[in-house]
Design a protein around this motif. Structure first.
Motif, short mmCIF file in Angstrom:
data_model
loop_
_atom_site.label_atom_id
_atom_site.label_comp_id
_atom_site.label_asym_id
_atom_site.label_seq_id
_atom_site.Cartn_x
_atom_site.Cartn_y
_atom_site.Cartn_z
N ALA A 321 -7.76 6.10 2.58
CA ALA A 321 -7.75 5.15 3.70
C ALA A 321 -6.33 4.73 4.04
O ALA A 321 -5.95 4.65 5.22
CB ALA A 321 -8.61 3.94 3.35
N MET A 322 -5.52 4.47 3.01
CA MET A 322 -4.13 4.06 3.26
C MET A 322 -3.31 5.21 3.83
O MET A 322 -2.42 4.99 4.67
CB MET A 322 -3.51 3.54 1.96
N ALA A 323 -3.58 6.43 3.39
CA ALA A 323 -2.87 7.59 3.92
C ALA A 323 -3.11 7.75 5.42
O ALA A 323 -2.19 8.05 6.19
CB ALA A 323 -3.28 8.86 3.18
N THR A 328 -1.00 7.39 10.91
CA THR A 328 -1.31 7.12 12.32
C THR A 328 -0.58 5.90 12.89
O THR A 328 -0.50 5.74 14.11
CB THR A 328 -2.82 6.92 12.51
N ALA A 329 -0.06 5.05 12.03
CA ALA A 329 0.61 3.83 12.51
C ALA A 329 1.98 3.67 11.87
O ALA A 329 2.43 2.55 11.61
CB ALA A 329 -0.25 2.60 12.23
N SER A 330 2.66 4.79 11.65
CA SER A 330 3.92 4.75 10.92
C SER A 330 5.00 3.96 11.65
O SER A 330 5.67 3.11 11.07
CB SER A 330 4.40 6.17 10.63
N ALA A 331 5.18 4.23 12.94
CA ALA A 331 6.24 3.54 13.69
C ALA A 331 6.02 2.04 13.78
O ALA A 331 6.94 1.25 13.52
CB ALA A 331 6.38 4.16 15.08
N PRO A 332 4.82 1.56 14.15
CA PRO A 332 4.61 0.11 14.18
C PRO A 332 4.81 -0.56 12.82
O PRO A 332 5.33 -1.68 12.76
CB PRO A 332 3.16 -0.03 14.65
N LEU A 333 4.40 0.10 11.74
CA LEU A 333 4.57 -0.47 10.42
C LEU A 333 6.05 -0.65 10.09
O LEU A 333 6.47 -1.68 9.57
CB LEU A 333 3.90 0.42 9.37
N ILE A 334 6.85 0.37 10.38
CA ILE A 334 8.29 0.29 10.12
C ILE A 334 8.93 -0.76 11.03
O ILE A 334 9.78 -1.55 10.58
CB ILE A 334 8.96 1.66 10.34
N LYS A 356 5.19 9.72 7.06
CA LYS A 356 4.32 10.91 7.03
C LYS A 356 4.31 11.51 5.62
O LYS A 356 3.25 11.94 5.13
CB LYS A 356 4.81 11.95 8.04
N PHE A 357 5.47 11.55 4.97
CA PHE A 357 5.53 12.04 3.59
C PHE A 357 4.78 11.09 2.65
O PHE A 357 4.05 11.53 1.76
CB PHE A 357 7.00 12.17 3.14
N VAL A 358 4.97 9.79 2.85
CA VAL A 358 4.29 8.80 2.01
C VAL A 358 2.77 8.96 2.14
O VAL A 358 2.03 8.93 1.14
CB VAL A 358 4.72 7.38 2.39
N ALA A 359 2.29 9.15 3.37
CA ALA A 359 0.85 9.34 3.58
C ALA A 359 0.33 10.56 2.82
O ALA A 359 -0.75 10.51 2.22
CB ALA A 359 0.57 9.50 5.08
N PHE A 360 1.11 11.64 2.82
CA PHE A 360 0.67 12.87 2.16
C PHE A 360 0.63 12.71 0.65
O PHE A 360 -0.35 13.09 0.00
CB PHE A 360 1.60 14.02 2.57
N TYR A 361 1.68 12.10 0.07
CA TYR A 361 1.67 12.04 -1.40
C TYR A 361 0.74 10.96 -1.94
O TYR A 361 0.39 10.96 -3.13
CB TYR A 361 3.07 11.96 -2.00
#
Length: 446
Positions: A321-323, A328-334, A356-361
């Motif tokens: 779920a977190m991935a 999908t919301a990487s830019a707003p989170l940063i 994107k890398f964080v989501a994958f790992y």
């Protein structure tokens, strides 16, 4: 699969998730407040915050292992053993606090050698020095938290954690920005807020332990050097493993920082956001470890594989779920943490890629965290520590080669993702081999 262990897991996990997330939640609060102060402070809190947890990781990883002894004793039905185990953590915390105080200043000066911009390095050194000097408070809190979790009373851990997070948020806002008549101390104020909040938590734990007659039980309070030695032999490898992992990620963050302040700030923010996934997973792992300790203490080793499988499934659902959220919301989170400075656009662009890398790992980190906690609770700390140090050495060697021949954000984060995947596979294979069944955490009853 019967999900008979899941209700107990979730009952324990909620409070432990909050407890394990406390430091990250405090640093997230610090990062949000510091984004109103300066971009350099946001960049600095990443490496310095990781370094604080790195060195404290060994200390509270060692002291907190008292919770494993407590869980095994609780499973065995040994009340004296429960309190004696708690005192092993307390004595270890006292020694750890003195050690941290002695090495805080020399270690803080190393930030000036990292190659970061002078202002960032000064901020890093200041934050690390204050937090490290106050290490006794989170370390002894870890020992007391382990005692409460080991006896199946993590709700008290939740209450203490809530109070400490609230205190930290208030003090951070006041001391960083100079609100309510308090001095404007910037990043030093954030560090002071964290230490003072941890001191409040430690005081509350002392009060709870006193009400449980932990201080008045003289036989349990008496220092048994043989048992302390046995405890440290099992606990210190866990502390080293925690520090080894944090060292690898701290060095990685320092190396990324050489690409530029924006890349460093983006990576720092990504680690903070990743903490919202990692530390709840760690809380689940610690809860599973308590169940494993109860089972092994009661002589029910055959329950451990079922506990592991069901706990891993719950953890994987969370990480999945977190991935999805991270991808999908990487830019707003940063952007939420990037502030409004001149570097903000670059920070958001770099951070969106990193997420994107964080989501994958995250998909592999579930096994990494969960099975690592279960192996530690089962007593397999020596093998885990040795193997992880080998893996860390390989990771850092490859990182050096990448930096030397093909430095770049994509190359360095690809290597980091591969490191997470490799350790997850190794822990899984070790658990399936069953060597943990031959390890006794407690001395045999007489």
């Amino acid at each position: 699969m019967r999900f008979n262990h899941v209700p107990r897991l979730l009952k324990l996990a909620g409070p432990m998730i909050l407890s394990s997330s406390a430091i990250t939640l405090m640093q997230i609060v610090d990062a949000v407040v510091l984004s109103r102060h300066s971009g350099a402070a946001v960049a600095a809190i990443g490496p310095s915050g990781m370094a604080v947890i790195l060195f404290q990781g060994f200390l509270f990883g060692t002291a907190g292992y008292a919770g494993t002894f407590v869980a095994h004793s609780h499973g065995r039905g040994d009340r004296h053993g429960v309190l004696s185990s708690a005192w092993l953590g307390i004595y270890t915390s006292l020694a750890a606090g003195l050690l941290a105080l002695a090495i805080a200043w020399p270690l803080a000066q190393l930030f000036h050698l990292a190659g970061h911009e002078p202002l960032v390095a000064r901020y890093e050194s200041s934050y690390f020095l204050i937090c490290m000097a106050g290490s006794f408070f989170p370390v002894v809190g870890s020992a007391f938290g382990g005692w409460l979790s080991g006896i199946g009373r993590p709700v008290l851990v939740t209450a203490v954690t809530f109070i400490s997070i609230f205190v930290n948020a208030l003090l951070a806002w006041g001391l960083v920005l100079g609100e309510w008549g308090l001095p404007r101390l910037g990043i030093s104020g954030a560090a002071l807020a964290t230490v003072l909040a941890q001191a409040v938590a430690a005081a509350l734990y002392v009060a709870v332990f006193a009400r449980a007659h932990g201080f008045s039980d003289a036989p349990a309070r008496r220092l048994d050097w043989i048992e302390l030695k046995r405890f440290l032999i099992l606990a210190m490898p866990l502390g080293l493993r925690i520090s080894g992992e944090l060292a690898a990620w701290t060095i990685f963050l320092v190396v990324v920082g050489r690409l530029g302040t924006a890349e460093l700030a983006a990576s720092s923010i990504a680690f903070r956001i990743n903490g919202t996934a990692f530390f709840p997973a760690l809380g689940l792992g610690q809860a599973a470890g308590v169940l494993v300790g109860h089972a092994r203490g009661a002589g029910e080793d055959d329950d451990v594989p079922g506990i592991t499988a069901q706990s891993l499934l719950v953890c994987e659902v969370w990480m999945l779920a977190m991935a999805v959220l991270f991808a999908t919301a990487s830019a707003p989170l940063i952007a939420f943490f990037a502030g409004d400075g001149p570097e903000s656009a670059r920070i958001v662009a770099a951070g969106a890629l990193i997420m994107k890398f964080v989501a994958f790992y995250c998909l592999f980190d579930a096994a990494n965290v969960m099975i690592g906690c279960i192996l530690a609770s089962a007593g397999d700390t020596h093998w885990v520590a040795r193997t992880f140090m080998f893996c860390t050495g390989a990771f850092l060697t490859l990182l050096w080669l990448v930096v030397r021949h093909a430095p770049g954000l994509v190359a360095e984060w690809t290597l980091a993702t591969a490191f997470v995947f490799a350790t997850a596979v190794i822990w899984s294979l070790r658990f399936r081999a069953g060597a943990w069944r031959k390890i006794n955490v407690l001395r045999e009853s007489t």
